[in-house]
Write an enzyme that holds these catalytic residues in place. Structure first.
Site, PDB file in Angstrom:
ATOM      1  N   ASN A   9       0.868  -1.177   0.000  1.00 19.46           N
ATOM      2  CA  ASN A   9       0.000   0.000   0.000  1.00 19.46           C
ATOM      3  C   ASN A   9       0.905   1.226   0.000  1.00 19.46           C
ATOM      4  OD1 ASN A   9      -1.808   2.036   0.532  1.00 19.46           O
ATOM      5  ND2 ASN A   9      -2.287   1.353   2.619  1.00 19.46           N
ATOM      6  N   LYS A  11       0.134   4.294  -0.308  1.00 21.70           N
ATOM      7  CA  LYS A  11      -0.474   5.490   0.297  1.00 21.70           C
ATOM      8  C   LYS A  11      -0.230   6.715  -0.596  1.00 21.70           C
ATOM      9  CE  LYS A  11      -0.032   3.178   4.695  1.00 21.70           C
ATOM     10  NZ  LYS A  11       0.122   3.255   6.146  1.00 21.70           N
ATOM     11  N   GLU A  96      -6.515   4.643   8.007  1.00 17.14           N
ATOM     12  CA  GLU A  96      -6.314   6.068   7.709  1.00 17.14           C
ATOM     13  C   GLU A  96      -7.566   6.654   7.060  1.00 17.14           C
ATOM     14  OE1 GLU A  96      -2.630   5.517   5.586  1.00 17.14           O
ATOM     15  OE2 GLU A  96      -1.706   4.903   7.469  1.00 17.14           O
ATOM     16  N   SER A 212       3.665  -2.261  10.291  1.00 17.13           N
ATOM     17  CA  SER A 212       5.120  -2.317  10.477  1.00 17.13           C
ATOM     18  C   SER A 212       5.741  -3.669  10.150  1.00 17.13           C
ATOM     19  CB  SER A 212       5.497  -1.866  11.891  1.00 17.13           C
ATOM     20  OG  SER A 212       5.059  -0.539  12.118  1.00 17.13           O
TER      21      SER A 212
HETATM   22  P1  PGA Z   1       3.071   0.171   7.667  1.00 16.23           P
HETATM   23  O1  PGA Z   1       1.579   0.360   7.065  1.00 16.23           O
HETATM   24  O2  PGA Z   1       3.588  -1.107   7.074  1.00 16.23           O
HETATM   25  O3  PGA Z   1       3.829   1.392   7.223  1.00 16.23           O
HETATM   26  O4  PGA Z   1       2.898   0.098   9.145  1.00 16.23           O
HETATM   27  C1  PGA Z   1       0.728  -0.716   6.928  1.00 16.23           C
HETATM   28  C2  PGA Z   1      -0.561  -0.261   6.319  1.00 16.23           C
HETATM   29  O5  PGA Z   1      -0.991   0.864   6.596  1.00 16.23           O
HETATM   30  O6  PGA Z   1      -1.191  -0.990   5.530  1.00 16.23           O
END
Ligand code: PGA
Length: 249
Positions: A9, A11, A96, A212
């Site tokens: 993802n 984003k 989010e 993470s």
């Molecule tokens: P991250 O995000 O791996 O940066 O924690 C995971 C996600 O939002 O799908």
């Protein structure tokens, strides 16, 4: 059928040139894993990404969509618009989106219906906040999120759905759920599905973990019996890290 999936993802990262560069890097890596690999670039770059990857095994997917077919929804994109450029999988319910754009279980239920009506596959995200976990309410929160957005569906819809458990406290924070915490919750999610739809649907469900995930912890998390893959944020922005995670399978 239950599958192994690793989805990146992106984003709100990467303009067109950066998208092309990252895809070039991804294509350069040799993949030894048998997981399905997906990337979700920003809307503006979906068409280009899809064109570049249409003969590749990496699937290009969307980070979001609106529930309406069309109309006066300034700034939004519909399922049929995504389908018209070749995109057939959409991420829905990311924390989010829930936190910053007021997406609720009820509005997500409408998005789920719209995606299914357009024959799209859904990666449906949910997960508790830190306060919920501290209060020991994580299972109740997750159960409600799943029930409210998905339990109006017929059993047959679930072959088009992938679940993604993403504890909000672990997203982008560097803090990961321990492999045991992930396993416990994934087993609980499977049980919740089983109670409503029976053993086969629950057993066939692909349940991803997100929050993470990094090259250093992917193997241990994906090694748990009810964890079928990951939704990757930060670590999906570097081809080397992303493939190290994919290759954890
Ligand atoms: P991250 O995000 O791996 O940066 O924690 C995971 C996600 O939002 O799908």
């Amino acid at each position: 059928m239950r599958k192994n999936i690793v989805a990146g993802n992106w984003k709100m990262n990467n303009d067109l040139a950066q998208t092309e560069a990252l895809i070039t890097d991804l294509k350069r890596q040799t993949q030894t894993s048998n997981a399905e690999v997906m990337i979700a670039p920003a809307f503006t770059n979906l068409w280009q990404a899809f064109q570049t990857l249409k003969d590749d095994t990496i699937e290009v997917i969307s980070q979001n969509m609106h529930f309406a077919e069309n109309g006066a929804y300034t700034g939004e994109v519909s399922a049929s618009m995504l389908k018209s450029i070749g995109i057939t999988t959409v991420i829905l319910g990311h924390s989010e989106r829930r936190a910053y754009y007021n997406e609720t279980d009820a509005s997500l239920a409408k998005k789920v219906d719209a995606a299914l009506a357009n024959d799209m596959r859904i990666i449906f995200c949910f997960g508790e906040e830190l306060a919920d976990r501290k209060a020991g309410k994580q299972e109740a929160v997750v159960e409600n999120q799943i029930k409210n957005a998905l339990f109006h569906l017929d059993a047959s819809a679930f072959k088009h759905i992938v679940l993604a458990y993403e504890p909000v406290w672990a997203i982008g924070t560097g803090e990961t759920a321990s492999p045991e915490q992930a396993q416990d919750m994934h087993a609980f999610i499977r049980k919740t599905l089983e109670n409503k739809y029976g053993h086969t649907i629950a057993d066939d469900m692909t349940i991803l973990y997100g929050g993470s995930v990094k090259p250093g912890n992917a193997k241990e998390i994906f090694g748990k019996p009810d964890v079928d893959g990951g939704l990757i944020g930060g670590a999906a922005l570097k081809a080397e890290d992303f493939y190290a995670i994919v290759d954890a399978f």
